[in-house]
Design an enzyme around this catalytic site. Sequence first.
Site, short mmCIF file in Angstrom:
data_model
loop_
_atom_site.label_atom_id
_atom_site.label_comp_id
_atom_site.label_asym_id
_atom_site.label_seq_id
_atom_site.Cartn_x
_atom_site.Cartn_y
_atom_site.Cartn_z
CB ILE A 175 -0.95 0.00 1.21
CG1 ILE A 175 -1.88 -1.21 1.13
CG2 ILE A 175 -1.76 1.29 1.27
CD1 ILE A 175 -2.78 -1.38 2.31
CE1 TYR A 176 4.76 -0.05 -1.02
CE2 TYR A 176 3.95 -0.60 -3.20
CZ TYR A 176 4.65 -0.95 -2.07
OH TYR A 176 5.23 -2.19 -1.98
NE ARG A 177 2.61 10.45 0.30
CZ ARG A 177 3.09 11.25 1.24
NH1 ARG A 177 2.58 11.21 2.46
NH2 ARG A 177 4.06 12.11 0.97
CD1 TRP A 190 8.66 3.00 -5.33
CD2 TRP A 190 7.10 1.50 -5.89
NE1 TRP A 190 8.87 2.65 -6.63
CE2 TRP A 190 7.93 1.72 -7.00
CE3 TRP A 190 6.07 0.58 -6.01
CZ2 TRP A 190 7.74 1.07 -8.21
CZ3 TRP A 190 5.88 -0.07 -7.21
CH2 TRP A 190 6.70 0.18 -8.30
CG LEU A 191 9.34 5.15 1.58
CD1 LEU A 191 9.35 5.18 3.10
CD2 LEU A 191 9.80 6.49 1.02
NE ARG A 194 6.43 -0.84 2.41
CZ ARG A 194 5.30 -0.18 2.64
NH1 ARG A 194 5.33 1.11 2.96
NH2 ARG A 194 4.14 -0.80 2.56
CG ASP A 287 2.45 10.65 6.04
OD1 ASP A 287 2.50 9.71 6.83
OD2 ASP A 287 2.45 10.51 4.81
#
EC number: 4.1.1.98
Length: 493
Positions: A175-177, A190-191, A194, A287
């Site tokens: 789940i990535y914004r 996505w970091l 991840r 955030d």
Amino acid sequence: MSFKDLRSFIDHLEKNGELKRISYPVDPHLEMTEIADRVLRSGGPALLFENPTNHTMPVLVNLFGTPKRVAMALGKDDPLALREVGELLAFLKEPEPPTGFKDAIAKIPMYKQALNMPPKTVRNPPCQQVVKTGDEVDLTSLPIQHCWPGDVAPLVTWGLTITKGPRQKRQNLGIYRQQLLSKNKLIMRWLDHRGGALDFKDFKQLHPGERYPVVVALGSDPVTILGAVTPVPDSMSEYAFAGLLRGERTEVCKAISCDLEVPATSEIILEGYIDPEETAVEGPYGDHTGYYNETDSFPVFTVTHITHRKDAIYHSTYTGRPPDEPAMLGVALNEVFVPILRKQYPEIIDFYLPPEGCSYRMAVISIRKQYPGHAKRVMMGAWSFLRQFMYTKFIVVVDDDVNCRDWQDVIWAITTRMDPIRDTMMVDNTPIDYLDFASPVAGLGSKMGLDATNKWPGETTREWGTPIVMDEKTKQRIDQIWDDLGIQDMPTL
């Protein structure tokens, strides 16, 4: 009870007074956030906005806004029952052969659950009842929330991003914004650590310059959603784990534009690709820390197909200063972590992630202390054991006579059992949440461990204090005569 799709869970929540339909027109721009935030902070129900301003698609928010609803999504009545999920994960992370006949019999339920692991491919899935391609693709037609006044654009928040790395047998769900850029483009935040980002990195190395297929599912069944936020072993697909939790195989279907498998009963599917050469500046956004974050560059996700169910529902959330929905998920998933940690460290009595700590930035652990330095071993073990805890900045370790979920108890232990120099462990240059602007460098900072346990010989040369406790005989005597004393019941401090 298991739920085949999001709609069956919505019906279940409504029948049990856990969902409220809002027929009054409400704007996805800021208004939904303010309403959802007020309701969540009061422990209220999930909300289904049936008439979002300028849109025809209903919006579902606060789905997991209480630990109780997280438990209900997994067919449980009480968040404490989620420890069963943790026990299953502990079994999967360290499967051991039976030690004898009785042990084999005891593990039969686990083995039966394992048979539900492979997903089931279906034809004519609900998520492809409506198919849009080419000029029909218009992300602005979706009621995407614009959550906070300082947000740069509307933000997709609850999408399950589905990827597959060239070196992996399993697909990854994360789940990535995703920031709305245009009718067919989103920014995929996505970091680097991840799963989706790692899959993309591997793909670029083996297929330089090629487009990377990506699919995003919105409004999947609740078990699949929760499977994507649970610490599943790296070798296991979230689909497989969702099948274990559900007790039956996860239904998937092939995407139209690529070979990725998507949850068949999802409300909306976004299909497309990431061009390795295309990035864009993302943010700022409010955030889960309660602050707006810094801007940074991330890959652009180009959407080529939108498929959805007839009369689709858009699933959304907001993040802000706790409590918010991620914080409530953290409270519930706290129970999942306890058995996993105990599997590795049996001396752990309890584990607590206070929601005020932004889900994972602070942890309190109670242990049955067995030797000098034991608390520091547990600190280092927790930081390194699960990927989720590498962002935990503060760990407090207390004895088993302290309730690690009661701040009055914890503060008492810190102030009476700690020497700031002797009992504080500092570790620098460790991974830290990129959203943590308090760290000296983005993604890199320090950690603090606080040993608030009683000190043993070797840790101190002083005579250690004994806690004051009234004897049982006196307490029983006062219990017997309490009503005769004429003292009214007093509020608990």
